[in-house]
Every structure is written in C-alpha cells, then in structure tokens.
Scaffold this active site. Structure first.
Site, PDB file in Angstrom:
ATOM      1  N   PHE A 114       0.849  -1.183   0.000  1.00 33.56           N
ATOM      2  CA  PHE A 114       0.000   0.000   0.000  1.00 33.56           C
ATOM      3  C   PHE A 114       0.889   1.239   0.000  1.00 33.56           C
ATOM      4  O   PHE A 114       2.072   1.187   0.341  1.00 33.56           O
ATOM      5  CB  PHE A 114      -0.929  -0.007   1.227  1.00 33.56           C
ATOM      6  N   GLN A 227      -8.194  14.454   3.400  1.00 34.09           N
ATOM      7  CA  GLN A 227      -7.491  13.612   2.425  1.00 34.09           C
ATOM      8  C   GLN A 227      -8.271  13.459   1.128  1.00 34.09           C
ATOM      9  O   GLN A 227      -9.451  13.099   1.139  1.00 34.09           O
ATOM     10  CB  GLN A 227      -7.245  12.227   3.016  1.00 34.09           C
ATOM     11  N   HIS A 229      -8.327  11.110  -2.071  1.00 33.60           N
ATOM     12  CA  HIS A 229      -7.821   9.823  -2.560  1.00 33.60           C
ATOM     13  C   HIS A 229      -7.463   9.968  -4.034  1.00 33.60           C
ATOM     14  O   HIS A 229      -8.229  10.567  -4.791  1.00 33.60           O
ATOM     15  CB  HIS A 229      -8.893   8.741  -2.375  1.00 33.60           C
ATOM     16  N   LEU A 239     -14.735   4.860  -5.078  1.00 35.38           N
ATOM     17  CA  LEU A 239     -13.353   4.551  -4.744  1.00 35.38           C
ATOM     18  C   LEU A 239     -12.842   3.392  -5.593  1.00 35.38           C
ATOM     19  O   LEU A 239     -13.471   2.346  -5.682  1.00 35.38           O
ATOM     20  CB  LEU A 239     -13.274   4.177  -3.258  1.00 35.38           C
ATOM     21  N   GLU A 242      -6.798   1.511  -3.435  1.00 36.10           N
ATOM     22  CA  GLU A 242      -5.344   1.587  -3.516  1.00 36.10           C
ATOM     23  C   GLU A 242      -4.741   0.194  -3.690  1.00 36.10           C
ATOM     24  O   GLU A 242      -3.604   0.045  -4.141  1.00 36.10           O
ATOM     25  CB  GLU A 242      -4.809   2.241  -2.233  1.00 36.10           C
ATOM     26  N   ARG A 273      -0.741   9.111  -0.293  1.00 39.15           N
ATOM     27  CA  ARG A 273      -1.905   9.611  -1.023  1.00 39.15           C
ATOM     28  C   ARG A 273      -1.826  11.107  -1.306  1.00 39.15           C
ATOM     29  O   ARG A 273      -2.237  11.565  -2.370  1.00 39.15           O
ATOM     30  CB  ARG A 273      -3.183   9.294  -0.238  1.00 39.15           C
ATOM     31  N   HIS A 337     -11.943  11.967   0.464  1.00 33.36           N
ATOM     32  CA  HIS A 337     -12.064  10.580   0.918  1.00 33.36           C
ATOM     33  C   HIS A 337     -12.111  10.427   2.423  1.00 33.36           C
ATOM     34  O   HIS A 337     -12.788   9.537   2.939  1.00 33.36           O
ATOM     35  CB  HIS A 337     -10.870   9.806   0.360  1.00 33.36           C
ATOM     36  N   ARG A 372      -3.152  10.316   6.156  1.00 34.69           N
ATOM     37  CA  ARG A 372      -3.300   8.929   6.592  1.00 34.69           C
ATOM     38  C   ARG A 372      -2.773   7.975   5.535  1.00 34.69           C
ATOM     39  O   ARG A 372      -3.041   8.148   4.347  1.00 34.69           O
ATOM     40  CB  ARG A 372      -4.775   8.617   6.861  1.00 34.69           C
TER      41      ARG A 372
END
Length: 559
Positions: A114, A227, A229, A239, A242, A273, A337, A372
């Site tokens: 990730f 955030q 995304h 979404l 990821e 991100r 996100h 995050r």
C-alpha cells in the site's frame, strides 16, 4: 421515553461496534444507536485492507515510522506506537471472529503493498475488506447481547453540569424522540465526507459526531487535514482501491506516460496519497489529462488477478462506465475521501469533556497527522474503538445514575417541532448541501490559498444564515428523511467552518494541507496541532497543542 445504559455508543461502524463489544465484555450495559442498519455503515466501503506488522521481516517500529513519515510528522508518536504495537492482536482477533483473510499458496496470510509503506503489510479480503470485518463484528456483538437501535438519529448530546450523560435521538421509523441516558457516551459516527462534493463517502457521512461534540464544547483538532484519494472513478466518486496499485496498477496521463516518475521516482504509484493526489492535480492543470481525469491502468495484471483480487472495482467500472479494466485503462481523478482531523482524544478515546469518548474517523487521537496511510483507517477503528470501550467501561463504575433529563428531552422535541413548523421561504436543504459541497471542493481541496479560503469562509457563513430559513416540506413523522437532511446540513456547516478556519490558520504546506501561498513545510512555527472550539455568541476559538515526538525527529519527506 427515557432509556438508561452504562455506555451509549453513537455509530455502528467498526469503531462503534468494537467499542460496544469491549465495554460489554467488561460488564457494562451497552446501547448502540445508528442512523442506518449496522451492516450499511460506511466502514463497509473500505476496500483494500488493514495494516499490521505480522511478518518476521517487518516490525511495529517500521510500521510506526512509515505512519509518522506519512503523516508529515504531525501524528502524535505515542499514539502511533500504541496503534502499531497492538495491530497484530486486533487483526488476529478479527480472523478468530470469522474474517477469511486472503492466504497464499503456502496457506499463510498474504499481504499486498500500500502507498507510503516500506513493507507489504496490508492484509485483505479481495477488495471488500471493510465489509468482511463489519459482518464478523456485527455477528459478534449480537452474540454478546449488545442492544442496537437501528435507524435512530442523534440530535444532541445531554451534558448536565459539564459532563456528558447521554443523547437525544429520533427513532426514524416512528418519528419519536427519546433520551438515551448513559454514564458515558462514545462517539463513533464516522467522517464528514459529504461536506465535499464529490466524495467517495456514503451519503450518511455528514460529520454528525464531529458536530455533536463541537456543540457540546469538545474541541476539534487538525480539521484542515482533509485527504483526497488519488483514484476515484470519473463522474461517480466511487473509490478505486489503492489495492489496485498495490497489486501493480499504473497511473498514466493522456500520453500513456507513468507520470509518477516525475514526482516520486522511488515509490512511483505507491507514494503516499497526498503526494499522488497533488501529482495528478498538476498533470491535469498542465494539460496532460483527458476530460479532467488521468488513468488507472491494470491491463498488464491480467484477467485472473483482477477477477480474483479486485472483483468489486472491476464490477463498478463495468456497471457505471461500461469499461472493462481488463481491456482498457479506467479514468480517475482525486476525490475527497477522509478527514484526519476530528474530536480531540487521548489514546483511550477520552475527550476533554468528561464522560465523552470518541473513536474512528470522527476522532483525532492523532495517528494520521497530516496524511493517513492507506489501510491504517481500519486498524485505527479496531485499536482505538477497543481502547475506548475498555476505558469507558472502567470509568462508568464510579459514576452514579441520573434521574434528570426530561426537560432536556422536551426542549429537543420543541426544537425539532419548530423546524417542522417553519414556513417555506425558497431555501432547500438539497440546494444548500450542493452549494456547500462544491464550494469546499473548489476552495478547500487539494490546493488552497488565503484568498480562496477567506472567500470560502464568508460563503459558508452566508450558507449558515440561509440554512436558518430552510423549510422541511414533509411534515410527517414517519421516516422523515427531509427532516434528517435539514438537521445534517447544520452539522455539515459546523464541520466546514472548522475546516476552513484551521486551513486559514496553518500558514504552511504539510500533508493534505497544500497552500500555494505557503508552499514549504515550516517546522519552526507549525509543528503543532490546531484546535477549534465553539464559543457561544462569538467566533470559534483557535488554540494549539504541541505534537508528541518520541523517537522519530522530523526530516525531509521524499518517496
């Protein structure tokens, strides 16, 4: 009606159910209210996985460093240490509850990479990990006898004498208001995604927990850290996990170029991100996109891997755009996100307001700081939901029961009736919600500046004034969603104002706060948290807290 519990949990996503389970196991009577059925909670939208340092080649220290670096050094390192140390036990416990994580040919739990992580430590169930966890936890709380009030909506916290002692909520199916009295309340109401349009978040994510705490006097911390995304599906905001890039998908521009080589030559598509979203925004601004999008290209991964590990996003792209990612690249763009900021808590979930706890996305422990890392959010919900449940169960042992609250319930009933009785003057909640969301995306998105933020603040305050004349045209009591939408609008305005004020205050670029007028990180002046506290009759108050540094000194952040 008045109902009494030891611990009342607002929200039945992963943080709320994990908190409820722990408090129940420790002997507390526990009630959970949720404005949707628990299995429709937004935790179920989490796709890619959950982080834990289980592999012998990994360690909690490496996980912690990745998290702190990803946060742009704004995370409190003592809280990050707790999360990363306790991650393995929470992940294994979920497997014992029945979650069937992916296993490799050797029979061992398998991982995927990730963004921002130096080790592949994300454990997953295809691209439906959140839903798998949610189902297992729901089964478990039912077995433990936790009482849930499904489709109940909280309108206010009950705070007599400066201590939180419950909440008033609408039973949506019957249209009745009730006081749920408690010795402690845990907010686990999720995020505020719908303050922005578009967003990857469900329509229920309207900042309820943030606003309830804020109105009760608890401070909100780091609200400027919103955030975006990097991979949300064109035109829908869905979404695209990821996990796709973790499996090796490319990001390309209109020329087919893997543009991340310009911005993060080492980590490429698996940079954090905030870095990837800013890179995409630059590509689009400089004319290397197509119709406001760049592309997520999975073709080289092959049909077998896509169908086995990424079936949900494959189906979504096919259903909504008619595009088969096995055959063609998928158009994507950055989309709102997650919010790293929230109700300020300590590592046990306790807020500065006695009797009030918070966990999950509505809380700010803080373990995410300015940005995050993917797959740390599910971990956050389980670790700090459990800890909030445990601490609250101990706290209530010394709290005496109450017999008051009828007058507060009556005042809430009168407030809601006054809203229903308000005549139509031309303003609707739908129009104002859309105006608010598009304004936030335009002015408080990936890049911000002083002029845009000041303009946004003025417009949000104008929306607040207009919202006072919003009429609820459905006058019925039974499942009156128009009433809920109007109440949610007020919560969303509170969140928007706190976000903008914090973004104006932080005069630097750090994590998700990218100020085009202050492009550099400024540790000398801004290595600190920003708190916003509601002040009756005056503008919200800004204050600061130092960032807790344990062993990782801030350094330049590159990927």
């Amino acid at each position: 009606m008045i109902i009494d519990y030891d611990v009342l949990v607002l929200g039945a996503g992963l943080a709320g159910m994990r908190a409820a389970l722990e408090a129940k196991r420790r002997g507390a009577s526990v009630g959970v209210i949720s404005k949707v059925h628990p299995l429709r909670s937004h935790s179920g939208a989490a796709e890619g996985g959950i982080n834990a340092a289980l592999d012998p080649g990994d360690s909690w220290e490496i996980h912690a460093f990745d998290t702190i670096k990803g946060s742009d050094y704004l995370a409190d390192q003592d809280a990050v240490e707790i999360m990363c140390r306790e991650a393995p036990r929470d992940l294994i416990e979920m497997e014992h509850m029945g979650v069937v994580f992916f296993r490799g040919p050797d029979g061992k739990l398998g991982t995927r990479a990730f963004g921002g992580a130096s080790k592949a430590r994300t454990y997953f169930v295809a691209d439906i990990t959140g839903q798998a966890l949610l189902n297992a936890l729901y089964d478990t709380i039912l077995k433990e006898g936790v009482k849930t009030h499904d489709e109940w909506f909280a309108t206010a916290l009950y705070v007599p004498d400066g201590t939180c002692r419950g909440a008033v909520a609408i039973d949506m199916l019957r249209g009745e208001l009730h006081l749920l009295r408690a010795k402690a309340v845990i907010l686990a109401a999720g995020g505020m995604g719908r303050v922005y349009e578009p967003s990857t978040n469900a329509l229920i994510c309207t900042g309820d927990g943030h606003a309830l705490a804020y109105r009760a006097g608890a401070p909100l911390m780091d609200m400027e850290m919103v955030q975006y995304h990097p991979t949300t599906l064109k035109g829908t905001g869905f979404l695209m996990t990821e996990g796709a890039r973790g499996e090796g998908a490319y990001l390309t521009n209109k020329d087919g170029e893997r543009f991340m080589q310009r911005y993060a030559p080492k980590m490429m598509e698996l940079a954090s991100r905030d870095v990837v979203s800013r890179s995409e925004t630059i590509e689009l601004a400089e004319g290397r996109g197509v119709d406001g999008c760049v592309f997520l290209d999975l073709r080289h991964l092959g049909a077998e891997l896509i169908h086995k590990k990424l079936p949900q996003i494959h189906e979504i792209a096919l259903n909504f755009l008619g595009l088969d990612m096995v055959e063609v690249p998928i158009p994507i763009r950055p989309g709102m996100h997650y919010i790293m900021g929230g109700v300020k808590t300590d590592p046990d979930g306790a807020t500065p307001l006695a009797g009030l706890y918070a966990a999950g996305e509505c809380a700010c422990v803080s373990v995410h700081g300015g940005n995050r890392l993917g797959a740390n959010s599910l971990l956050d919900t389980l670790v700090f939901g459990r800890r909030a449940g445990a601490h609250s169960a101990d706290y209530v042992k010394s709290v005496k029961p109450l017999t008051t609250g009828e007058e507060f319930l009556k005042s809430e009933q009168q407030r809601i009736q006054a809203l229903l009785d308000r005549p139509y003057k031309g303003e609707t909640h739908a129009r104002l919600r859309l105006e608010l969301g598009t304004l936030m995306d335009e002015k408080v998105g990936v890049y911000r500046d002083e002029a845009g933020l000041e303009d946004a603040l003025a417009k949000v305050r104008a929306i607040r004034t207009r919202a006072r004349s919003v009429s609820v045209q459905d006058k019925g009591r039974i499942y009156n969603q128009a009433l809920l939408f109007a109440l949610e609008l007020d919560y969303m305005i509170d969140c928007a104002e706190a976000t903008i004020m914090s973004a104006i205050e932080r005069k630097e670029s750090r994590g998700a706060q990218a100020r085009s007028d202050y492009p550099k990180r400024d540790d000398a002046n801004w290595l600190k948290h920003i708190l916003v506290t509601q002040t009756p009759g005056a503008d919200p108050k800004i204050s600061y807290l130092p960032v807790t540094i344990t062993k990782w000194q801030p350094m330049e952040r590159t990927y």
